[in-house]
Design a protein around this motif. Structure first.
Motif, PDB file in Angstrom:
ATOM      1  N   MET A   1     -32.113  -8.929 -71.047  1.00  0.00           N
ATOM      2  CA  MET A   1     -32.586  -6.642 -71.560  1.00  0.00           C
ATOM      3  C   MET A   1     -31.426  -6.101 -70.862  1.00  0.00           C
ATOM      4  O   MET A   1     -30.924  -6.632 -70.173  1.00  0.00           O
ATOM      5  CB  MET A   1     -33.909  -6.961 -71.500  1.00  0.00           C
ATOM      6  CG  MET A   1     -33.996  -5.531 -71.156  1.00  0.00           C
ATOM      7  SD  MET A   1     -35.842  -4.884 -70.528  1.00  0.00           S
ATOM      8  CE  MET A   1     -35.297  -3.279 -70.852  1.00  0.00           C
ATOM      9  N   ILE A   2     -30.873  -5.450 -71.805  1.00  0.00           N
ATOM     10  CA  ILE A   2     -30.075  -4.248 -71.749  1.00  0.00           C
ATOM     11  C   ILE A   2     -30.129  -3.629 -72.197  1.00  0.00           C
ATOM     12  O   ILE A   2     -31.189  -2.660 -72.653  1.00  0.00           O
ATOM     13  CB  ILE A   2     -29.084  -4.541 -72.291  1.00  0.00           C
ATOM     14  CG1 ILE A   2     -28.623  -6.298 -72.465  1.00  0.00           C
ATOM     15  CG2 ILE A   2     -27.216  -3.593 -72.259  1.00  0.00           C
ATOM     16  CD1 ILE A   2     -26.792  -6.627 -73.669  1.00  0.00           C
ATOM     17  N   SER A  80     -27.251  -1.741 -67.232  1.00  0.00           N
ATOM     18  CA  SER A  80     -28.179  -2.938 -66.916  1.00  0.00           C
ATOM     19  C   SER A  80     -28.534  -4.230 -67.347  1.00  0.00           C
ATOM     20  O   SER A  80     -29.046  -3.579 -68.543  1.00  0.00           O
ATOM     21  CB  SER A  80     -29.211  -1.777 -65.732  1.00  0.00           C
ATOM     22  OG  SER A  80     -30.053  -3.149 -65.078  1.00  0.00           O
ATOM     23  N   MET A  81     -28.463  -4.657 -66.810  1.00  0.00           N
ATOM     24  CA  MET A  81     -28.735  -6.717 -67.928  1.00  0.00           C
ATOM     25  C   MET A  81     -28.889  -7.000 -66.887  1.00  0.00           C
ATOM     26  O   MET A  81     -28.636  -7.427 -65.440  1.00  0.00           O
ATOM     27  CB  MET A  81     -27.267  -6.648 -68.450  1.00  0.00           C
ATOM     28  CG  MET A  81     -26.605  -7.653 -67.756  1.00  0.00           C
ATOM     29  SD  MET A  81     -25.115  -7.879 -68.219  1.00  0.00           S
ATOM     30  CE  MET A  81     -23.837  -5.800 -67.337  1.00  0.00           C
ATOM     31  N   GLU A  82     -29.830  -8.207 -67.434  1.00  0.00           N
ATOM     32  CA  GLU A  82     -30.345  -9.563 -66.181  1.00  0.00           C
ATOM     33  C   GLU A  82     -28.954 -10.091 -66.123  1.00  0.00           C
ATOM     34  O   GLU A  82     -27.916 -10.206 -66.575  1.00  0.00           O
ATOM     35  CB  GLU A  82     -30.728 -10.698 -67.497  1.00  0.00           C
ATOM     36  CG  GLU A  82     -31.655 -11.226 -67.438  1.00  0.00           C
ATOM     37  CD  GLU A  82     -31.950 -12.598 -68.467  1.00  0.00           C
ATOM     38  OE1 GLU A  82     -31.942 -13.690 -68.198  1.00  0.00           O
ATOM     39  OE2 GLU A  82     -32.404 -12.018 -70.099  1.00  0.00           O
ATOM     40  N   HIS A  83     -29.459 -11.042 -64.460  1.00  0.00           N
ATOM     41  CA  HIS A  83     -28.258 -10.816 -64.543  1.00  0.00           C
ATOM     42  C   HIS A  83     -28.014 -12.838 -64.616  1.00  0.00           C
ATOM     43  O   HIS A  83     -28.917 -14.042 -64.255  1.00  0.00           O
ATOM     44  CB  HIS A  83     -27.872 -11.451 -62.781  1.00  0.00           C
ATOM     45  CG  HIS A  83     -27.242 -11.502 -62.022  1.00  0.00           C
ATOM     46  ND1 HIS A  83     -27.059 -12.164 -60.881  1.00  0.00           N
ATOM     47  CD2 HIS A  83     -25.349 -12.133 -62.256  1.00  0.00           C
ATOM     48  CE1 HIS A  83     -26.087 -12.633 -59.848  1.00  0.00           C
ATOM     49  NE2 HIS A  83     -25.155 -12.786 -61.457  1.00  0.00           N
ATOM     50  N   SER A  84     -27.777 -13.516 -65.604  1.00  0.00           N
ATOM     51  CA  SER A  84     -27.476 -15.031 -66.629  1.00  0.00           C
ATOM     52  C   SER A  84     -26.197 -14.885 -66.833  1.00  0.00           C
ATOM     53  O   SER A  84     -25.750 -14.381 -67.781  1.00  0.00           O
ATOM     54  CB  SER A  84     -28.705 -14.587 -66.769  1.00  0.00           C
ATOM     55  OG  SER A  84     -28.358 -13.878 -68.620  1.00  0.00           O
ATOM     56  N   SER A 108     -20.659  -5.215 -60.826  1.00  0.00           N
ATOM     57  CA  SER A 108     -21.270  -6.248 -59.769  1.00  0.00           C
ATOM     58  C   SER A 108     -22.450  -6.495 -59.314  1.00  0.00           C
ATOM     59  O   SER A 108     -23.728  -5.674 -60.080  1.00  0.00           O
ATOM     60  CB  SER A 108     -20.560  -4.629 -58.438  1.00  0.00           C
ATOM     61  OG  SER A 108     -21.589  -5.635 -57.400  1.00  0.00           O
ATOM     62  N   ALA A 109     -22.998  -7.394 -59.103  1.00  0.00           N
ATOM     63  CA  ALA A 109     -24.110  -8.265 -58.711  1.00  0.00           C
ATOM     64  C   ALA A 109     -24.331  -8.890 -57.516  1.00  0.00           C
ATOM     65  O   ALA A 109     -23.106  -9.748 -57.128  1.00  0.00           O
ATOM     66  CB  ALA A 109     -24.331  -8.922 -60.443  1.00  0.00           C
ATOM     67  N   CYS A 116     -27.819  -7.143 -62.889  1.00  0.00           N
ATOM     68  CA  CYS A 116     -26.571  -6.197 -62.660  1.00  0.00           C
ATOM     69  C   CYS A 116     -26.498  -5.268 -63.078  1.00  0.00           C
ATOM     70  O   CYS A 116     -27.191  -4.692 -63.851  1.00  0.00           O
ATOM     71  CB  CYS A 116     -25.372  -7.997 -62.059  1.00  0.00           C
ATOM     72  SG  CYS A 116     -25.490  -7.910 -64.088  1.00  0.00           S
ATOM     73  N   LEU A 117     -25.481  -4.756 -62.172  1.00  0.00           N
ATOM     74  CA  LEU A 117     -24.870  -3.331 -62.838  1.00  0.00           C
ATOM     75  C   LEU A 117     -23.278  -3.799 -63.798  1.00  0.00           C
ATOM     76  O   LEU A 117     -22.605  -4.255 -62.613  1.00  0.00           O
ATOM     77  CB  LEU A 117     -25.417  -2.469 -61.451  1.00  0.00           C
ATOM     78  CG  LEU A 117     -23.993  -1.020 -62.281  1.00  0.00           C
ATOM     79  CD1 LEU A 117     -25.039  -0.206 -63.150  1.00  0.00           C
ATOM     80  CD2 LEU A 117     -24.294  -0.194 -60.567  1.00  0.00           C
ATOM     81  N   ALA A 118     -22.893  -2.464 -64.714  1.00  0.00           N
ATOM     82  CA  ALA A 118     -21.832  -2.554 -65.022  1.00  0.00           C
ATOM     83  C   ALA A 118     -21.620  -0.999 -65.472  1.00  0.00           C
ATOM     84  O   ALA A 118     -22.485  -0.699 -66.038  1.00  0.00           O
ATOM     85  CB  ALA A 118     -21.557  -3.337 -66.589  1.00  0.00           C
TER      86      ALA A 118
END
Length: 134
Positions: A1-2, A80-84, A108-109, A116-118
């Motif tokens: 999810m984004i 904000s996105m899934e860290h994968s 960063s995550a 994680c955050l971009a």
């Protein structure tokens, strides 16, 4: 999810010198402001740029001005996105396929976190938001 939203970064141009980043971040921390993301780089050998995403830009800007810096707020996009594997690629593809140019990006995550955050800036932040939130 984004999930994407507008955000403002505190941007400070400085003379590139040893310890300047420590000094800037200490000034912000001493005011009780949390830095959520940061990027710093050198341009033209002696000029540095520091970008901060904080939980309170008003206090961060006031604190930096009180120490004779000239911070400004810069419009950007917080994602904000899934860290994968592949998520950052999906973000960049969505923006690029929509005809929007990414001017810079940092992310960063924590290794153990699920999200994680971009932070990024484009030539059309409003369109980037629409593309990312589709």
């Amino acid at each position: 999810m984004i999930t994407a939203k507008h955000c403002k970064e505190v941007s400070v141009r400085v003379f590139n010198d040893i310890g300047i980043l420590a000094q800037l971040t200490r000034i912000v921390a001493d005011k009780g402001v949390n830095i959520r993301a940061a990027a710093a780089w050198v341009e033209d050998g002696n000029k540095g740029v520091v970008r901060l995403v904080t939980d309170d830009n008003l206090r961060a800007v006031d604190a930096l001005r009180a120490h004779n810096y000239a911070p400004e707020e810069v419009n950007s996009v917080e994602v904000s996105m899934e860290h994968s594997p592949g998520m950052l690629s999906r973000v960049c593809e969505k923006i690029g396929n929509g005809g929007v140019n990414i001017q810079y990006l940092y992310a960063s995550a924590p290794v153990s976190d699920e999200t994680c955050l971009a932070v990024l800036s484009t030539d059309d932040n409003d369109r980037a938001l629409v593309l990312l939130n589709q």
